[in-house]
Scaffold this motif. Structure first.
Motif, mmCIF file in Angstrom:
data_model
loop_
_atom_site.group_PDB
_atom_site.id
_atom_site.type_symbol
_atom_site.label_atom_id
_atom_site.label_comp_id
_atom_site.label_asym_id
_atom_site.label_seq_id
_atom_site.Cartn_x
_atom_site.Cartn_y
_atom_site.Cartn_z
ATOM 1 N N LYS A 1 0.727 -1.209 0.046
ATOM 2 C CA LYS A 1 0.054 -0.090 0.057
ATOM 3 C C LYS A 1 0.869 1.157 0.074
ATOM 4 N N GLU A 2 0.341 2.408 -0.731
ATOM 5 C CA GLU A 2 1.058 3.350 -0.527
ATOM 6 C C GLU A 2 0.706 4.234 0.289
ATOM 7 N N GLY A 3 1.544 5.221 0.801
ATOM 8 C CA GLY A 3 1.054 6.232 1.865
ATOM 9 C C GLY A 3 0.912 5.790 3.220
ATOM 10 N N LEU A 4 1.676 4.629 3.364
ATOM 11 C CA LEU A 4 1.353 4.107 4.868
ATOM 12 C C LEU A 4 2.305 4.946 5.952
ATOM 13 N N LYS A 5 1.567 4.943 7.208
ATOM 14 C CA LYS A 5 2.197 5.959 8.136
ATOM 15 C C LYS A 5 2.695 4.815 9.205
ATOM 16 N N ILE A 6 4.119 5.060 9.296
ATOM 17 C CA ILE A 6 4.889 4.066 10.212
ATOM 18 C C ILE A 6 5.490 4.850 11.339
ATOM 19 N N LYS B 1 18.138 5.821 10.091
ATOM 20 C CA LYS B 1 18.411 6.097 8.493
ATOM 21 C C LYS B 1 17.890 4.847 7.464
ATOM 22 N N GLY B 2 18.013 3.491 7.936
ATOM 23 C CA GLY B 2 17.367 2.466 7.326
ATOM 24 C C GLY B 2 15.953 2.460 7.380
ATOM 25 N N ALA B 3 15.425 2.706 8.504
ATOM 26 C CA ALA B 3 13.983 2.722 8.614
ATOM 27 C C ALA B 3 13.459 3.764 7.595
ATOM 28 N N GLU B 4 13.957 4.980 7.447
ATOM 29 C CA GLU B 4 13.622 5.964 6.504
ATOM 30 C C GLU B 4 13.849 5.488 5.302
ATOM 31 N N SER B 5 14.795 4.885 4.935
ATOM 32 C CA SER B 5 15.180 4.744 3.446
ATOM 33 C C SER B 5 13.999 3.394 3.217
ATOM 34 N N ALA B 6 13.729 2.664 3.865
ATOM 35 C CA ALA B 6 12.574 1.571 3.531
ATOM 36 C C ALA B 6 11.225 2.354 3.319
ATOM 37 N N GLY B 7 11.185 3.361 4.380
ATOM 38 C CA GLY B 7 10.019 4.238 4.058
ATOM 39 C C GLY B 7 9.865 5.061 2.788
ATOM 40 N N THR B 8 10.775 5.265 2.189
ATOM 41 C CA THR B 8 10.935 5.779 0.779
ATOM 42 C C THR B 8 10.718 4.815 -0.118
ATOM 43 N N ALA B 9 11.322 3.692 0.098
ATOM 44 C CA ALA B 9 11.268 2.498 -0.880
ATOM 45 C C ALA B 9 9.675 2.033 -1.121
ATOM 46 N N VAL B 10 8.854 2.099 0.135
ATOM 47 C CA VAL B 10 7.442 1.730 0.002
ATOM 48 C C VAL B 10 6.756 2.759 -0.133
ATOM 49 N N LYS B 11 7.112 3.770 -0.470
ATOM 50 C CA LYS B 11 6.383 5.161 -0.852
ATOM 51 C C LYS B 11 5.341 5.513 0.571
ATOM 52 N N GLU C 1 5.601 7.059 4.977
ATOM 53 C CA GLU C 1 5.785 8.182 5.841
ATOM 54 C C GLU C 1 6.316 7.511 7.173
ATOM 55 N N VAL C 2 7.693 7.659 7.233
ATOM 56 C CA VAL C 2 8.283 6.956 8.606
ATOM 57 C C VAL C 2 8.567 8.380 9.754
ATOM 58 N N LYS C 3 8.021 8.278 10.683
ATOM 59 C CA LYS C 3 8.012 9.320 11.718
ATOM 60 C C LYS C 3 8.872 8.704 13.040
ATOM 61 N N ALA C 4 9.909 9.269 13.078
ATOM 62 C CA ALA C 4 10.715 8.703 14.330
ATOM 63 C C ALA C 4 10.463 9.556 15.504
ATOM 64 N N THR C 5 10.570 8.963 16.717
ATOM 65 C CA THR C 5 10.122 9.509 17.910
ATOM 66 C C THR C 5 10.819 8.812 18.989
ATOM 67 N N GLY C 6 10.659 9.290 20.205
ATOM 68 C CA GLY C 6 11.063 8.427 21.261
ATOM 69 C C GLY C 6 11.607 8.881 22.729
ATOM 70 N N PRO C 7 11.839 8.144 23.644
ATOM 71 C CA PRO C 7 12.218 8.830 24.661
ATOM 72 C C PRO C 7 14.031 9.191 24.893
ATOM 73 N N THR D 1 11.107 -1.967 9.066
ATOM 74 C CA THR D 1 10.217 -1.067 8.460
ATOM 75 C C THR D 1 9.629 -1.725 7.306
ATOM 76 N N TYR D 2 10.211 -2.336 6.507
ATOM 77 C CA TYR D 2 9.532 -3.142 5.083
ATOM 78 C C TYR D 2 8.650 -3.992 5.755
ATOM 79 N N THR D 3 8.980 -4.783 6.742
ATOM 80 C CA THR D 3 8.130 -5.870 7.302
ATOM 81 C C THR D 3 6.842 -5.213 7.906
ATOM 82 N N ALA D 4 7.031 -4.043 8.537
ATOM 83 C CA ALA D 4 5.610 -3.283 8.854
ATOM 84 C C ALA D 4 4.979 -3.077 7.705
ATOM 85 N N ALA D 5 5.489 -2.776 6.371
ATOM 86 C CA ALA D 5 4.818 -2.312 5.236
ATOM 87 C C ALA D 5 4.075 -3.521 4.854
#
Ligand code: RAM
Length: 354
Positions: free
Chosen positions: A49-54, A71-81, A83-89, A301-305
């Motif tokens: 699916k395109e436009g997935l929010k991860i 960085k790897g997560a973001e590049s997978a986000g780009t590959a699957v078209k 949106e990867v948002k990083a956040t955390g404590p 990230t790819y697995t999440a998609a």
């Protein structure tokens, strides 16, 4: 004919509902074993699916290991078209991730990719998020198996931990007192590795090594530095330290490199080549290991998609394509293994930049 088309219609509806992330039916029997928890069947041919929010949620944000994984997560986000948002404590405390998990659910993200600080502290929030349709992929450090869909393990605990014991044994010449400098006391990954290290140390080939203490630097640089000093003071005959955390091993190396113990007390662990390079070059550390965190973040990230697109459900035996990394298969308990770690020495460290 009529019944069949009605059935087909109902089934398509069920699949569509699940794919939208709404009203997912949970299979409680499957939940017990981890992995596949959706009643829906995987469709390996479903398009991503395109436009997935991860949401990408590391143990802590100010840790170079997780910066590389991101960085790897973001590049997978780009590959699957998507949106990867990083956040955390900023700290790796047991329950520090709970509010971030709740926020991801409130923001109707499609998936959450998390390295858990504590297997159980995050479980109730993850379960709630999943009941709202989020797919949950753990990577690096697992949550309770019934609280996530898939766990992306960097390498098997056995190969990571056995490798660490082998490296320290080689460094100290097979005999003497050793200590472990870990991260936080609740970290799933650290504890799994420590357990295997103890089993390894009980083997006849390591009878010359004696584990005298396990200390916790909490994946905090200063605490890890002080705990290193504490170990050396408490055990005057200490010959080696294993620190299976990138934060711990870098802090311990820094302490040793400017102390009287440099070259006398050996150190190995799991570190990033960029943090450890100078300590390998100045002779403080002979060898250490790690996998590529960016590949780990990419695969998670790819697995999440793939999950959010319905290609896989997390059941054992399912196969899927993870972009540049190729094909992976879900193993027992919904676990996928990235691949064996690399051992770094002065001979190969300059070939790596992360
Ligand atoms: C630290 C964390 C992480 C671990 C690495 C090796 O950054 O503890 O969970 O996998 O080290």
């Amino acid at each position: 004919m009529k019944t069949r088309s009605l059935l087909a219609l109902v089934m398509t509806g069920a699949v569509a509902l699940t794919a939208c992330g709404g009203g997912t039916t949970k299979d409680s029997a499957a939940q017990e074993t981890g992995g596949a928890t959706n009643a829906a069947k995987a469709d390996p041919n479903a398009p991503l699916k395109e436009g997935l929010k991860i949401t990408f949620l590391p143990k802590q944000v100010n840790n170079p290991y997780f910066t590389v994984a991101q960085k790897g997560a973001e590049s997978a986000g780009t590959a699957v078209k998507g949106e990867v948002k990083a956040t955390g404590p900023s700290d790796a405390a047991a329950s520090s991730q709970v509010t971030y998990i709740n926020t991801a659910a409130q923001q109707r993200q499609d998936a959450l990719v998390i390295s858990a600080n504590d297997a159980n502290a995050v479980a109730p929030a993850l379960k709630t998020a999943r009941s709202q349709g989020l797919k949950v992929v753990t990577f690096d450090s697992d949550a309770a198996p019934d609280a996530r869909d898939v766990f992306i393990n960097q390498a098997t605990s056995d190969e990571i931990a056995a490798g660490q014991v082998k490296l320290i044994s080689e460094a100290v010449g097979g005999s003497g007192e050793i200590a472990i400098l870990s991260a936080t006391p609740n970290a799933t990954n650290q504890n799994a590795w420590i357990e295997v290290m103890k089993t390894e140390l009980a083997k006849p080939e390591y009878s010359g090594l004696k584990l005298v203490e396990t200390a916790y630097g909490n994946d905090d640089d200063q605490t890890s530095f002080q705990k290193t000093q504490g170990l050396l003071q408490a055990h005057p005959d200490l010959k080696g330290i294993i620190s299976p955390t990138t934060v711990g091993v870098a802090a311990a190396a820094r302490y040793l490199s400017s102390s009287e113990y440099k070259g006398k007390v050996q150190l190995t662990g799991l570190g990033t080549p960029n943090q450890m390079r100078k300590f390998v070059q100045d002779g403080t550390v002979k060898s250490f290991a790690l996998w590529d965190p960016s590949k780990l973040g990419y695969l998670a990230t790819y697995t999440a998609a793939a999950l959010a697109s319905g290609q896989i459900t997390g059941a054992e035996g399912e196969k899927y394509q993870a972009g540049d990394l190729g094909e992976y298969t879900i193993g027992a308990k919904g676990e996928v293994v990235l691949g064996p770690p690399t051992v770094f020495t002065k001979d190969n460290i300059d070939q790596f930049d992360f």
